[in-house]
Design a protein around this motif. Structure first.
Motif, PDB file in Angstrom:
ATOM      1  N   LEU A   1       0.866  -1.188   0.000  1.00 31.99           N
ATOM      2  CA  LEU A   1       0.000   0.000   0.000  1.00 31.99           C
ATOM      3  C   LEU A   1       0.894   1.228   0.000  1.00 31.99           C
ATOM      4  CD1 LEU A   1      -2.566  -1.339   2.590  1.00 31.99           C
ATOM      5  CD2 LEU A   1      -3.178  -0.646   0.271  1.00 31.99           C
ATOM      6  N   GLY A   2       0.921   1.925  -1.090  1.00 32.06           N
ATOM      7  CA  GLY A   2       1.829   3.059  -1.204  1.00 32.06           C
ATOM      8  C   GLY A   2       3.214   2.638  -1.664  1.00 32.06           C
ATOM      9  N   GLY A   3       3.515   1.319  -1.568  1.00 28.66           N
ATOM     10  CA  GLY A   3       4.762   0.797  -2.145  1.00 28.66           C
ATOM     11  C   GLY A   3       4.604   0.842  -3.654  1.00 28.66           C
ATOM     12  N   LEU A   4       3.411   0.502  -4.109  1.00 26.78           N
ATOM     13  CA  LEU A   4       3.056   0.701  -5.512  1.00 26.78           C
ATOM     14  C   LEU A   4       2.735   2.178  -5.680  1.00 26.78           C
ATOM     15  CD1 LEU A   4       0.550  -2.270  -5.698  1.00 26.78           C
ATOM     16  CD2 LEU A   4       2.766  -2.221  -6.848  1.00 26.78           C
ATOM     17  N   THR A   5       3.272   2.797  -6.704  1.00 24.10           N
ATOM     18  CA  THR A   5       2.979   4.220  -6.897  1.00 24.10           C
ATOM     19  C   THR A   5       2.372   4.489  -8.276  1.00 24.10           C
ATOM     20  OG1 THR A   5       5.228   4.596  -7.671  1.00 24.10           O
ATOM     21  CG2 THR A   5       4.814   5.001  -5.340  1.00 24.10           C
ATOM     22  N   LYS A   6       2.326   3.448  -9.130  1.00 26.25           N
ATOM     23  CA  LYS A   6       1.789   3.673 -10.482  1.00 26.25           C
ATOM     24  C   LYS A   6       0.678   2.681 -10.795  1.00 26.25           C
ATOM     25  CE  LYS A   6       6.438   4.058 -12.019  1.00 26.25           C
ATOM     26  NZ  LYS A   6       7.128   3.340 -11.207  1.00 26.25           N
ATOM     27  N   THR A   7       0.018   2.219  -9.745  1.00 27.53           N
ATOM     28  CA  THR A   7      -0.968   1.155  -9.921  1.00 27.53           C
ATOM     29  C   THR A   7      -2.210   1.465  -9.085  1.00 27.53           C
ATOM     30  OG1 THR A   7       0.811  -0.463 -10.247  1.00 27.53           O
ATOM     31  CG2 THR A   7      -1.308  -1.335  -9.540  1.00 27.53           C
ATOM     32  N   ASN A   8      -3.385   1.164  -9.628  1.00 24.89           N
ATOM     33  CA  ASN A   8      -4.619   1.325  -8.853  1.00 24.89           C
ATOM     34  C   ASN A   8      -4.619   0.359  -7.678  1.00 24.89           C
ATOM     35  OD1 ASN A   8      -5.732   3.124 -10.769  1.00 24.89           O
ATOM     36  ND2 ASN A   8      -6.427   1.400 -12.024  1.00 24.89           N
ATOM     37  N   GLN A   9      -4.946   0.872  -6.500  1.00 26.73           N
ATOM     38  CA  GLN A   9      -4.900   0.029  -5.313  1.00 26.73           C
ATOM     39  C   GLN A   9      -6.174   0.139  -4.501  1.00 26.73           C
ATOM     40  OE1 GLN A   9      -1.108   0.931  -3.151  1.00 26.73           O
ATOM     41  NE2 GLN A   9      -0.728   2.152  -4.976  1.00 26.73           N
ATOM     42  N   MET A  10      -6.517  -0.984  -3.909  1.00 23.19           N
ATOM     43  CA  MET A  10      -7.686  -1.014  -3.056  1.00 23.19           C
ATOM     44  C   MET A  10      -7.319  -1.734  -1.767  1.00 23.19           C
ATOM     45  SD  MET A  10     -11.181  -2.013  -4.789  1.00 23.19           S
ATOM     46  CE  MET A  10     -12.447  -2.651  -3.767  1.00 23.19           C
ATOM     47  N   LEU A  11      -7.838  -1.258  -0.664  1.00 20.64           N
ATOM     48  CA  LEU A  11      -7.562  -1.863   0.634  1.00 20.64           C
ATOM     49  C   LEU A  11      -8.583  -2.956   0.932  1.00 20.64           C
ATOM     50  CD1 LEU A  11      -6.229  -1.819   3.505  1.00 20.64           C
ATOM     51  CD2 LEU A  11      -7.891  -0.059   4.104  1.00 20.64           C
ATOM     52  N   GLU A  12      -8.100  -4.122   1.358  1.00 19.96           N
ATOM     53  CA  GLU A  12      -9.018  -5.192   1.775  1.00 19.96           C
ATOM     54  C   GLU A  12      -8.909  -5.382   3.282  1.00 19.96           C
ATOM     55  OE1 GLU A  12      -8.947  -8.942  -0.517  1.00 19.96           O
ATOM     56  OE2 GLU A  12      -9.191 -10.043   1.359  1.00 19.96           O
ATOM     57  N   VAL A  13     -10.023  -5.235   3.980  1.00 18.73           N
ATOM     58  CA  VAL A  13     -10.064  -5.533   5.410  1.00 18.73           C
ATOM     59  C   VAL A  13     -11.057  -6.677   5.613  1.00 18.73           C
ATOM     60  CG1 VAL A  13      -9.454  -3.186   6.136  1.00 18.73           C
ATOM     61  CG2 VAL A  13     -11.871  -3.806   5.868  1.00 18.73           C
ATOM     62  N   GLN A  14     -11.092  -7.202   6.822  1.00 19.25           N
ATOM     63  CA  GLN A  14     -11.979  -8.338   7.073  1.00 19.25           C
ATOM     64  C   GLN A  14     -12.870  -8.030   8.273  1.00 19.25           C
ATOM     65  OE1 GLN A  14     -10.370 -12.058   8.671  1.00 19.25           O
ATOM     66  NE2 GLN A  14     -11.348 -13.224   7.047  1.00 19.25           N
ATOM     67  N   ILE A  15     -14.173  -7.917   8.019  1.00 16.97           N
ATOM     68  CA  ILE A  15     -15.071  -7.759   9.162  1.00 16.97           C
ATOM     69  C   ILE A  15     -15.635  -9.115   9.603  1.00 16.97           C
ATOM     70  CG2 ILE A  15     -15.608  -5.312   8.867  1.00 16.97           C
ATOM     71  CD1 ILE A  15     -18.173  -6.050   7.449  1.00 16.97           C
ATOM     72  N   ALA A  16     -15.516 -10.118   8.749  1.00 13.41           N
ATOM     73  CA  ALA A  16     -15.772 -11.486   9.217  1.00 13.41           C
ATOM     74  C   ALA A  16     -14.663 -11.751  10.228  1.00 13.41           C
ATOM     75  CB  ALA A  16     -15.689 -12.474   8.061  1.00 13.41           C
ATOM     76  N   GLN A  17     -15.024 -12.150  11.441  1.00 11.51           N
ATOM     77  CA  GLN A  17     -14.002 -12.204  12.498  1.00 11.51           C
ATOM     78  C   GLN A  17     -13.243 -13.533  12.506  1.00 11.51           C
ATOM     79  OE1 GLN A  17     -16.910  -9.679  15.252  1.00 11.51           O
ATOM     80  NE2 GLN A  17     -15.209 -10.491  16.422  1.00 11.51           N
ATOM     81  N   GLU A  18     -12.558 -13.800  11.400  1.00 15.31           N
ATOM     82  CA  GLU A  18     -11.837 -15.068  11.269  1.00 15.31           C
ATOM     83  C   GLU A  18     -10.796 -15.263  12.372  1.00 15.31           C
ATOM     84  OE1 GLU A  18      -9.972 -15.649   7.472  1.00 15.31           O
ATOM     85  OE2 GLU A  18      -8.898 -17.429   8.138  1.00 15.31           O
ATOM     86  N   TYR A  19      -9.962 -14.258  12.562  1.00 15.21           N
ATOM     87  CA  TYR A  19      -8.902 -14.353  13.567  1.00 15.21           C
ATOM     88  C   TYR A  19      -9.202 -13.460  14.770  1.00 15.21           C
ATOM     89  CZ  TYR A  19      -6.140 -16.511   9.842  1.00 15.21           C
ATOM     90  OH  TYR A  19      -5.689 -17.332   8.843  1.00 15.21           O
ATOM     91  N   THR A  20     -10.365 -12.881  14.789  1.00 16.44           N
ATOM     92  CA  THR A  20     -10.652 -11.893  15.830  1.00 16.44           C
ATOM     93  C   THR A  20     -11.900 -12.265  16.637  1.00 16.44           C
ATOM     94  OG1 THR A  20     -11.780 -10.523  14.187  1.00 16.44           O
ATOM     95  CG2 THR A  20      -9.482 -10.004  14.625  1.00 16.44           C
ATOM     96  N   GLY A  21     -12.100 -13.585  16.776  1.00 23.60           N
ATOM     97  CA  GLY A  21     -13.106 -14.027  17.740  1.00 23.60           C
ATOM     98  C   GLY A  21     -14.399 -14.590  17.190  1.00 23.60           C
ATOM     99  N   HIS A  22     -14.445 -14.834  15.868  1.00 20.82           N
ATOM    100  CA  HIS A  22     -15.593 -15.544  15.273  1.00 20.82           C
ATOM    101  C   HIS A  22     -16.961 -14.963  15.609  1.00 20.82           C
ATOM    102  CE1 HIS A  22     -13.579 -19.613  14.070  1.00 20.82           C
ATOM    103  NE2 HIS A  22     -12.831 -18.579  13.774  1.00 20.82           N
ATOM    104  N   GLN A  23     -17.032 -13.700  15.871  1.00 19.84           N
ATOM    105  CA  GLN A  23     -18.325 -13.104  16.222  1.00 19.84           C
ATOM    106  C   GLN A  23     -18.931 -13.757  17.471  1.00 19.84           C
ATOM    107  OE1 GLN A  23     -17.957 -12.495  11.859  1.00 19.84           O
ATOM    108  NE2 GLN A  23     -20.176 -12.493  12.077  1.00 19.84           N
ATOM    109  N   ILE A  24     -18.034 -14.398  18.241  1.00 21.87           N
ATOM    110  CA  ILE A  24     -18.392 -14.812  19.605  1.00 21.87           C
ATOM    111  C   ILE A  24     -17.821 -13.715  20.499  1.00 21.87           C
ATOM    112  CG2 ILE A  24     -18.040 -16.520  21.420  1.00 21.87           C
ATOM    113  CD1 ILE A  24     -17.573 -18.560  19.058  1.00 21.87           C
ATOM    114  N   ASP A  25     -16.510 -13.518  20.382  1.00 18.34           N
ATOM    115  CA  ASP A  25     -15.842 -12.476  21.157  1.00 18.34           C
ATOM    116  C   ASP A  25     -16.169 -11.122  20.529  1.00 18.34           C
ATOM    117  OD1 ASP A  25     -14.687 -15.024  21.492  1.00 18.34           O
ATOM    118  OD2 ASP A  25     -12.824 -14.176  22.234  1.00 18.34           O
ATOM    119  N   VAL A  26     -16.444 -10.142  21.345  1.00 20.10           N
ATOM    120  CA  VAL A  26     -16.730  -8.822  20.786  1.00 20.10           C
ATOM    121  C   VAL A  26     -15.421  -8.162  20.370  1.00 20.10           C
ATOM    122  CG1 VAL A  26     -16.857  -7.834  23.114  1.00 20.10           C
ATOM    123  CG2 VAL A  26     -17.782  -6.558  21.207  1.00 20.10           C
TER     124      VAL A  26
END
Ligand code: GCW
Length: 668
Positions: free
Chosen positions: A366-391
């Motif tokens: 992100l920003g390492g590329l300077t001549k390319t279209n970039q999009m940020l991918e985040v994850q709201i599915a809580q795969e590593y962050t508590g499986h929507q059990i843990d808040v």
């Protein structure tokens, strides 16, 4: 069809509020919009929503087609308003004007007015000019056509069941919800495209996909599909998927011609290639750019995009190999072709270089590329962050990522600048979230996890919003706007990510989760496996040396970030173990040794989780019982999880290091 289960209305409940709004606002006049059918449909959605919301909140009725002079709410076309934007003018409590250059702007303006009403604000608080920070504000569903969801924690898919596509009232409600927070694009099928999903681009599914796409279109949401890079072999019968092979190119041309003729409102495709066993151009000695450009050139005439994921790494690594570093892979695979990706290609980059851990540095791509279209991918599915059990309210993490200064340019160089297109002046850019919804009654498994869906949309639309403001909005709209309920919910959400971090893996090292399902503690679960995910703990210390002495990953950043990460003395402490191998007796900035920090943070994290649970308990009787019970039950599971983490991590490091806890607490 298939949508027979009931479901909640999330933050669009529109239940009667205390505050009164002028009845004149129910008299609506629309003028200036043309005859275009799609525009008309979107306007209709906006008006339907106003009727539903205004009537719900106030108990007063809405009539359309009022003469302009008598209308309380006037909706005007104004070509000077930026695309997807809206202007709200409030002259007095009974006169509001919404202006936009396209119907989608009107829709967003109506949702903004309804948001103000849900929060019992004066409508003048909603006044102003607004337009989205990001061109693409996208959800990625990892739904399989069987109906299950990869990394789904809230039931099954509401898009697919038993190989068929579901379209119904639930689809429409979902379109309303996501549109209300400004989402304008959605991928409905998993990036791992297998079996029936490969056929989504064929006649077998065109009718249903079109029906679904039309509903999304009425709410200003473009449909995207995930594509199987080897479809030309799997369904086309070719013996190759080489992007330079004329037969391959011809096959895709034919296919796309039909696809775009048959599916309306199709924005393009998302591709996971050469990743975790998925096919891709590497098989033919071609680059990622060769693969992406081949498809992009073909869909260009339909004004469509190829969104190409950068999650390309060697997932067959040997743990004895100390040189290969998974964290380096994205940059190593994509940076050399910077500038070669065609105009309608966007590279979609996960926020961190590994995989959605609770704490990672920002990906150097992100920003390492300077001549390319970039999009940020985040994850709201809580795969590593508590499986929507843990808040785990993730918006503070996303804010940190967006605010990160990449030094890719003398100014406008944050991740927010890069992904919004501001940094390099490109229009194909934006943010995507791996989505956390399913067919559970409450959509997100844990009721509190809906704050991440709401928050992602709001943040993608307006990156200036704070985590607090978003949490307050969501809590105020979802629960009654009573101040003590709202306050308690916000007090639970805001620290929840830090709490989760404290009782799980320390100082950016990540992983330590149970292999495969990724819930619960397993300190060595990934240590001797093939995924490139190590903590390298021994009896003296822990951490991965990614400095110039180690894998050199730190040097992938622009200066001064590279130097900052490279040196353990300047490396931000929350990422210390990601970048450096550190001995247990190293003294941290807090004055504590590393081992003592590990013990303390785990005891604290557990205690803080208990405190969050207790705060939730104070809401009993004050909010809807279904919701109360849903979250209360999950909190009990979270506490069990937090305790396991605390005890296993502390015992593990006590036994490795032999250094006792200064406070003599119970470590097993
Ligand atoms: O972290 C991994 C997940 C996979 C996922 C992959 C990806 C869709 O465990 O389930 O596959 O990331 O992002 O492609």
């Amino acid at each position: 069809m298939g949508n027979e289960r009931k479901w909640t209305q999330l933050w669009l409940k529109y239940d009667r509020r205390q505050k009164e709004y002028d009845a004149d606002l129910g008299r609506v006049n629309v003028s200036g919009f043309g005859e275009d059918t799609v525009e008309k449909k979107v306007l209709e959605s906006a008006l339907k929503e106003w009727k539903r919301g205004f009537e719900g909140y106030t108990g007063k009725s809405v009539t359309e087609d009022t003469a302009a002079e008598e209308a309380g709410l006037r909706i005007l076309k104004d070509a000077s308003v930026p695309a997807e934007g809206y202007v709200i003018e409030v002259t007095d409590p009974s006169h509001v004007v919404v202006k936009a250059s396209e119907a989608k702007g009107v829709l967003y303006g109506i949702f903004a007015l309804l948001r103000a009403m849900g929060l019992e604000q004066e409508l003048s608080e909603a006044a102003g000019s607004f337009s989205p920070s990001n061109p693409l504000r996208m959800l990625n569903h990892w739904d399989n056509m069987s109906g299950d969801i990869e990394r789904g924690y809230s039931g099954n898919s509401f898009f697919f069941k038993d190989g068929e596509i579901l379209v119904g009232d639930r689809t429409r409600d979902y379109a309303r919800f996501i549109s209300s927070v400004g989402i304008n694009a959605i991928v409905i099928n998993n990036v791992n495209v297998k079996q029936q999903a490969t056929w989504l681009i064929t006649d077998r599914y065109f009718d249903k996909v079109s029906e679904l796409s039309r509903i999304l279109e009425e709410y200003g949401v473009k449909l995207f599909l995930s594509l199987n890079y080897a479809a030309c072999m799997e369904i086309g019968g070719l013996d190759s998927a080489d992007p330079m092979d004329p037969k391959v190119i011809a096959w895709w041309k034919e296919r796309m011609k039909e696809v775009f003729a048959r599916i309306p409102n199709l924005g393009g495709f998302l591709v996971k290639a050469d990743s975790e066993g998925r096919p891709g151009p590497f098989t033919y000695g071609r680059t990622q750019a060769d693969g992406a450009n081949m498809l992009a050139d073909i869909v260009k005439e339909y004004d469509a995009l190829i969104i190409w994921r950068c999650f390309v790494y060697n997932c067959q690594q040997d743990w004895r190999d100390l040189k290969t570093d998974r964290a380096r892979a994205g940059y190593d695979n994509f940076k050399p072709m910077d500038g070669d990706y065609h105009e309608n290609v966007i590279l979609q980059i996960k926020n961190g270089p590994m995989d959605f851990q609770i704490r990672e540095p920002v990906s150097p791509l992100l920003g390492g590329l300077t001549k390319t279209n970039q999009m940020l991918e985040v994850q709201i599915a809580q795969e590593y962050t508590g499986h929507q059990i843990d808040v785990c309210y993730l918006i503070p993490m996303f804010k940190e990522v967006l605010d990160f200064k990449t030094y890719c340019a003398p100014e406008n160089d944050t991740v927010a600048d890069v992904v919004s297109g501001r940094a390099f002046g490109n229009k194909n850019a934006g943010m995507a979230a791996v989505c956390n919804t399913g067919d559970d009654e409450n959509w997100t498994g844990n009721d509190l996890a809906a704050a991440n869906l709401y928050g992602f949309g709001r943040l993608a639309f307006d990156m200036e919003l704070t985590s607090e403001a978003i949490a307050e909005e969501w809590a105020g709209l979802t629960f009654e706007n009573k101040s003590e309920v709202k306050k308690t919910v916000v007090t639970i959400l805001l620290p929840s990510r830090k709490v989760y971090e404290k009782y799980t893996s320390p100082l950016g090292i990540g992983w330590m989760v149970r292999p495969h399902d990724h819930y619960g503690c397993s300190v060595d679960g990934y240590e001797y496996d093939r995924w490139g995910t190590y903590h390298r703990a021994d009896h003296l210390g822990i951490g991965v040396d990614r400095s110039h002495n180690g894998t050199g990953y730190a040097l992938q950043y622009h200066q001064p970030n590279a130097d900052m990460y490279d040196d353990p003395e300047t490396c931000p402490e929350e990422l210390l173990l990601f970048f450096h191998h550190v001995s247990y007796d190293k003294v941290l900035k807090s004055g504590k040794t590393l081992i003592q920090h590990i013990y303390d943070s785990h005891f604290e994290g557990y205690d803080e989780a208990v405190a969050l649970r207790d705060q939730w308990k104070s809401l009993e009787g004050q909010i809807e019982n279904r919701c109360y019970e849903n979250v209360a039950e999950r909190f009990e599971r979270q506490l069990y999880n937090a305790r396991e983490w605390k005890d296993q991590v502390n015992s593990y490091f006590f036994r490795k290091s032999g250094i006792p806890d200064e406070k003599n607490r119970e470590i097993y």
